[in-house]
Write a protein that holds these residues in place. Sequence first.
Motif, short mmCIF file in Angstrom:
data_model
loop_
_atom_site.label_atom_id
_atom_site.label_comp_id
_atom_site.label_asym_id
_atom_site.label_seq_id
_atom_site.Cartn_x
_atom_site.Cartn_y
_atom_site.Cartn_z
N LEU A 76 -5.68 -22.85 4.91
CA LEU A 76 -5.29 -23.87 3.94
C LEU A 76 -6.14 -23.70 2.68
N SER A 77 -5.49 -23.76 1.54
CA SER A 77 -6.20 -23.59 0.28
C SER A 77 -6.76 -24.93 -0.19
N LEU A 78 -7.92 -25.30 0.34
CA LEU A 78 -8.53 -26.57 -0.03
C LEU A 78 -9.75 -26.38 -0.93
N GLU A 79 -10.15 -25.15 -1.18
CA GLU A 79 -11.27 -24.84 -2.05
C GLU A 79 -10.77 -23.93 -3.17
N SER A 80 -10.59 -24.50 -4.36
CA SER A 80 -9.91 -23.79 -5.44
C SER A 80 -10.65 -22.56 -5.92
N ARG A 81 -11.96 -22.51 -5.72
CA ARG A 81 -12.72 -21.35 -6.19
C ARG A 81 -12.58 -20.14 -5.29
N TRP A 82 -12.13 -20.33 -4.07
CA TRP A 82 -12.09 -19.25 -3.10
C TRP A 82 -11.20 -18.11 -3.59
N THR A 132 -2.83 -17.45 0.60
CA THR A 132 -2.41 -18.56 1.44
C THR A 132 -1.04 -19.06 0.99
N PHE A 133 -0.45 -19.92 1.83
CA PHE A 133 0.79 -20.61 1.47
C PHE A 133 0.50 -22.01 0.93
N GLY A 134 -0.68 -22.19 0.34
CA GLY A 134 -0.98 -23.46 -0.29
C GLY A 134 -1.90 -24.32 0.54
N PRO A 138 -0.70 -28.41 5.50
CA PRO A 138 -0.52 -27.83 6.84
C PRO A 138 0.93 -27.58 7.21
N LEU A 139 1.84 -28.50 6.87
CA LEU A 139 3.25 -28.32 7.20
C LEU A 139 3.83 -27.14 6.44
N LEU A 140 3.58 -27.08 5.14
CA LEU A 140 4.11 -25.99 4.32
C LEU A 140 3.57 -24.65 4.79
N VAL A 141 2.27 -24.58 5.07
CA VAL A 141 1.67 -23.33 5.54
C VAL A 141 2.30 -22.90 6.86
N GLY A 142 2.43 -23.84 7.78
CA GLY A 142 3.00 -23.50 9.08
C GLY A 142 4.44 -23.04 8.99
N GLU A 143 5.24 -23.72 8.18
CA GLU A 143 6.65 -23.37 8.06
C GLU A 143 6.85 -22.02 7.37
N TYR A 193 0.82 -1.21 0.00
CA TYR A 193 0.00 0.00 0.00
C TYR A 193 0.86 1.27 0.00
N ILE A 194 2.17 1.12 -0.04
CA ILE A 194 3.05 2.29 -0.02
C ILE A 194 3.65 2.49 -1.40
N ARG A 195 3.28 3.59 -2.02
CA ARG A 195 3.77 3.85 -3.39
C ARG A 195 5.29 4.03 -3.38
N GLY A 196 5.93 3.36 -4.30
CA GLY A 196 7.38 3.42 -4.40
C GLY A 196 8.08 2.24 -3.75
N ALA A 197 7.35 1.48 -2.91
CA ALA A 197 7.95 0.30 -2.28
C ALA A 197 7.99 -0.86 -3.27
N VAL A 198 8.92 -1.77 -3.06
CA VAL A 198 9.01 -2.97 -3.88
C VAL A 198 8.11 -4.04 -3.25
N VAL A 199 7.13 -4.52 -4.01
CA VAL A 199 6.26 -5.57 -3.48
C VAL A 199 6.92 -6.93 -3.70
N THR A 200 6.65 -7.84 -2.80
CA THR A 200 7.13 -9.21 -2.95
C THR A 200 6.04 -10.03 -3.62
N PRO A 201 6.36 -11.22 -4.09
CA PRO A 201 5.32 -12.08 -4.66
C PRO A 201 4.23 -12.37 -3.63
N GLN A 202 3.02 -12.61 -4.12
CA GLN A 202 1.94 -12.99 -3.21
C GLN A 202 2.30 -14.29 -2.50
N ALA A 203 1.58 -14.59 -1.41
CA ALA A 203 1.93 -15.73 -0.56
C ALA A 203 1.94 -17.04 -1.32
N ILE A 204 1.02 -17.24 -2.26
CA ILE A 204 1.00 -18.50 -3.00
C ILE A 204 2.30 -18.69 -3.78
#
Length: 938
Positions: free
Chosen positions: A139-145, A151-153, A156-161, A91-102
């Motif tokens: 957890l991304s268990l509903e693909s339409r959401w 999310t991190f996928g 559960p292990l991957l999301v938590g880590e 939300y800060i103009r001029g900042a470098v955004v990182t990739p989304q969590a997925i």
Amino acid sequence: MTLDEKIAQMAQIDINTMIRDDGNGGKELDPDAVEEWIGRKGVGSVLNVVIGGFWTAPQYRQAVIDIQKVAKQYRRPPVIWGIDTVHGANYIRGAVVTPQAINLAATFNRTAAYQAGKLGSRDTRAGGMPWLFSPLLGLSLESRWGRVYETFGEDPLLVGEMASAMIHGIQEPTGVGIPSRAAACGKHFVGYSQSHNGHDRSPSAIPRRHLYQYYVPPWITAISKAKVMTIMESYVEYDGVPNVANHEALVYLLRNRLGFKGMLVTDYREIKNLEEWHHVAKNYQDAVQKTLAHGSVDMNMVPADYDEFQKGIQEGIASHILTEDRITVSADRIINLKQDLGMYDEEVTMDDDNLPLVGTDVDDVYATVVQSIVLAKNNNATLPLNTTRGGTTDRIKVLVTGPTSSSRIYSTGGWTGEWQGVPIEAEDKWFSYGNSLLEAFQLESSMDVTFRCGVDILGDNCEDKNVSTSLWNEAEDEVRDWMGIGQDTESIQRAAEAGSVADVIVVALGEEPYAEKPADIRSLDLPAGQYSLVKQLRDSAPQVKIVLVFYGGRPRLLRPVIESVDAVLIGFLPGPSAARAVVDIVTGRVNPSGRLPITYPSFDDGGGVPYFRAVSDQCTLGEGLLPHWQYGPCEVQWPFGHGLSFTEFEYSQFRATGGIDRDLNLSIIVKNSGDRAGAETVMFFTFDDFRPTTPEYKRLRAFEKVFLHPGEETTVELTVPLDSLRFVGSSDDSHYVIDPSMTSWVGVGHDTDCRYAREKDSELCIHLVAQNPRATYSGACEAACNVWRESNCSIVFGMVADRCVDMCFDDGRYLSKEDGGDHEGWGWNYVKCIESVVYGFQESGSKDQCWQMTSLCRDIFHTSSLYESGSSWRHDRSSFQQQGVPEANYVALVIGLVASAVVFVLMRGGWGSFKRQRREPGNAELEFMAVNTQEVPA
């Protein structure tokens, strides 16, 4: 503090209630509104982006300074500003955004998540704000959401880590700049992501056993390992009770079992939603009282109805629905957070070392971007492209087409600039770096690039405007315009004509930016026009190589066109540098290493999603005597963990020990047997042969990413704690057990199947059997003994861990019938009872609670045959009784008083938390294996 001052600390106001137009098309802070909200009312927190402001870090910082100045003038506590920094300071103009969590999850690199959190924290603190509403632990268990990309996928292990790594990055004290530290906010507690129909904010459909089995473990990691400072509850209902006022979720689970002592904030306007969305409260005052009486919320995103919020609390106390002590508990948590962040000691000024750093990290973030892109298909080594055209120096002809090919907004997504993403008309104003896919290919000197739009993002006709790439193209377009032809032709046909004379076609499909409820869809299909574009490109150019690039926040179906293309790159939402990364992969300057953190579906029905589905979750195969009489695992487009490379990796000397009754120790040698340097993600999965609850097809248990040069090999050694291998048992739907009589397999590699393909994968699968399995096992015995041990009452009764369990198993004296015993003793009701006593009296600071555990639930040690049914008494004493423990008849008189006290505390939701200590190997600090992202020779 007075009651009204405490209430004011519990309120969070939308910053836009204090913003006005500046007269020059911009936005500025309204001093009168600030004085009203912060000064006179004493509100303790603000949130949100300045809508339409596109503010820079200095602008936000100056607003923070002005707000804190008013707070100090009125002798108020510092005001904490929370903001949705979800992928860099988005939300800060001029900042470098990182990739989304997925995308961060697709790297399978904990360091990437840690660095993303650290960068977002630094740039948000440069704007003067110390509270980041991130990360999301669903957890991304509903693909339409519509929030899949946050999310991190699905695992559960991957999301938590990954969430834990990001939290560490956000909350790490830096010693640079003021604020010198930020708080992360894990969201959304709990089960938000499992909407029953894929629509945002629809009720969650999660069996309680699955809640504890899959959704809770990432929160255990975030709370116990990463020490997340704040948590946000969710918009949804779990089991018919809205989370914001859900006692089981916010008191029993969050505060007691998970031991969260930090500050809990609502999601936007969620208390008001009890009246208007969920319809469980008759008015706002009723909603406020239900929330605070039943749950453990500390701060309310009001976001503007503060007077009604204050009135609801005041009336609740007057009518004895609430107590002032309950308000004090929340106010204390908020003040403690501000103290922990140094807000009372640090003064924000415009002189800050972090301000000059904002926007300087483009190349550093690129290293994560390029790791996050997944090469999902590569028929006949289509990629990397041969750019020399058979050895000549002629430039290859490349057609770039598709709705997401000519703008950076599609590769960046929502929560960027504004809630729903950067508007197309503001692209150049917002983005200070990066380029579109078209522009990135235009920069390649070895390519002659032509552009045709193909279709727009909705699959409709579009116009090829302002995208000419050579003098010849410009002349052609001028002649077409002069003759009155071209733009009247169907845009798909124009693209097909250009593709017929190309050497390579790059077609970019995908979605428009979106966030939250506006993202709802009814089907995973892309607009029909996008499919038509690809099919006509293939029909018009059957010999031309087609590379499909997908940008989007969730896995839209590609099955209709997957056979029409030669290579597929799943980009998801990497950010403005995505095009640079795609071109570097296409040309072979970079070797792709991304892996899918979700199962990519083939159909709308969700079959095969997630990968850890129950073994009984099968589809008809359309084979055999009748087309629907044979069953098997559902077909998916690509499995979890899938991702191709330009090199080959070999696994050898796989070793595994333990895994049933002790920690699982794993070892594998990984060798790069190809001719290119590359990174490999080593994944270990377990496959339970059988167990009391239906096993998953498989479960990810450990992973590590390693970088290897050609011919180089390394040994990956990992340990999976026994506690991580537990599952929720059949006799109780909320406690974790392990059955030593079960058997299991462990395999290495995302596509290794140790369940039905052991012969093929024999060198990559190892059978696990307990060394010393018990003839009988009781999860209730183990759980009860753990509570006794953790409460220190086992010392009072002279019970060490093994002795307690042995006593429970002794001739079935206490073993319940459901666990194979003869009696009703030591069952799950007993476990929950003694847990409740521990939770209730831990807050009271009682030094002698052991007698309360025996008297309230059952004098199990004093009268060993008093079973849960209460049907019999025997006065023989167990060997664990010590002198000084009262007789049962003496303590019986206090049972009612003790029970009443516990019930009172439970109903008020005002108790503290008792943290169930879990055995964590090693120290709490994260250990990262950095991945080398250097360019490799083509």
